[in-house]
Motif scaffolding. Sequence first.
Motif, short mmCIF file in Angstrom:
data_model
loop_
_atom_site.label_atom_id
_atom_site.label_comp_id
_atom_site.label_asym_id
_atom_site.label_seq_id
_atom_site.Cartn_x
_atom_site.Cartn_y
_atom_site.Cartn_z
N TYR A 133 35.72 9.28 94.46
CA TYR A 133 35.72 10.43 95.35
C TYR A 133 34.31 11.02 95.43
N LYS A 134 33.94 11.45 96.63
CA LYS A 134 32.67 12.13 96.84
C LYS A 134 33.00 13.60 97.03
N VAL A 135 32.40 14.44 96.19
CA VAL A 135 32.66 15.88 96.23
C VAL A 135 31.42 16.57 96.78
N PHE A 136 31.57 17.24 97.90
CA PHE A 136 30.48 18.01 98.50
C PHE A 136 30.59 19.44 97.97
N TYR A 137 29.46 20.01 97.54
CA TYR A 137 29.51 21.33 96.93
C TYR A 137 28.23 22.10 97.14
N GLN A 138 28.33 23.42 96.92
CA GLN A 138 27.19 24.31 96.83
C GLN A 138 27.05 24.65 95.35
N GLU A 139 25.84 24.84 94.87
CA GLU A 139 25.63 25.07 93.45
C GLU A 139 26.13 26.41 92.93
N THR A 140 26.37 27.35 93.82
CA THR A 140 26.85 28.66 93.39
C THR A 140 27.91 29.19 94.34
N LYS A 141 28.79 30.00 93.80
CA LYS A 141 29.82 30.65 94.63
C LYS A 141 29.36 32.02 95.10
N GLU A 142 28.20 32.45 94.64
CA GLU A 142 27.72 33.80 94.92
C GLU A 142 27.05 33.96 96.28
N THR B 236 32.11 23.24 86.10
CA THR B 236 30.91 23.68 86.80
C THR B 236 31.15 25.03 87.48
N PRO B 237 30.08 25.71 87.89
CA PRO B 237 30.23 26.93 88.69
C PRO B 237 30.17 26.64 90.19
N TYR B 238 30.32 25.38 90.59
CA TYR B 238 30.11 24.97 91.97
C TYR B 238 31.18 25.49 92.92
N ASN B 239 30.77 25.68 94.16
CA ASN B 239 31.65 26.02 95.26
C ASN B 239 31.96 24.73 96.01
N ILE B 240 33.15 24.21 95.87
CA ILE B 240 33.52 22.93 96.48
C ILE B 240 33.78 23.13 97.97
N SER C 33 26.54 32.63 100.49
CA SER C 33 27.22 31.95 101.59
C SER C 33 26.78 30.50 101.66
N PRO C 34 27.70 29.58 101.90
CA PRO C 34 27.33 28.16 101.98
C PRO C 34 26.38 27.89 103.14
N ARG C 35 25.40 27.03 102.90
CA ARG C 35 24.47 26.59 103.93
C ARG C 35 24.43 25.08 103.91
N ARG C 36 24.56 24.50 105.05
CA ARG C 36 24.62 23.05 105.15
C ARG C 36 23.44 22.35 104.48
N GLU C 37 22.25 22.91 104.65
CA GLU C 37 21.08 22.25 104.08
C GLU C 37 21.06 22.27 102.56
N LYS C 38 21.88 23.09 101.95
CA LYS C 38 21.93 23.16 100.49
C LYS C 38 23.14 22.43 99.91
N THR C 39 23.89 21.76 100.76
CA THR C 39 25.06 21.01 100.28
C THR C 39 24.61 19.81 99.47
N ARG C 40 25.22 19.64 98.33
CA ARG C 40 24.95 18.50 97.45
C ARG C 40 26.24 17.71 97.28
N ALA C 41 26.12 16.56 96.63
CA ALA C 41 27.31 15.73 96.42
C ALA C 41 27.27 15.11 95.03
N LEU C 42 28.46 14.91 94.50
CA LEU C 42 28.61 14.16 93.26
C LEU C 42 29.78 13.20 93.45
N TYR C 43 29.83 12.19 92.59
CA TYR C 43 30.82 11.14 92.70
C TYR C 43 31.66 11.09 91.43
#
Length: 76
Positions: free
Chosen positions: A3-12, A47-51, A14-24
């Motif tokens: 599975y590929k999980v797209f996330y933002q590093e913080t929930k604090e 993690t503290p990530y925002n999925i 607002s999500p921004r597309r350019e800051k989206t990261r992924a893990l597998y």
Amino acid sequence: MIYKVFYQETKERSPRREKTRALYLEIEAANELEGRIQARKLVEENTPYNIEFIELLSDKHLEYEKESGTFELTEF
């Protein structure tokens, strides 16, 4: 299943597309939905990530990810 999980590093913030990261993640599950649930649970507990999105990778998509050089399985 991978599975590929797209996330933002913080929930604090607002999500921004350019800051989206992924893990597998490699998940053993009976079906795709169960795998997504397990993947979300693992990431939220460790993690503290925002999925944003969780995607099951097909064989072709997995091969592409491996060739791109950014593929690395995450273990918790």
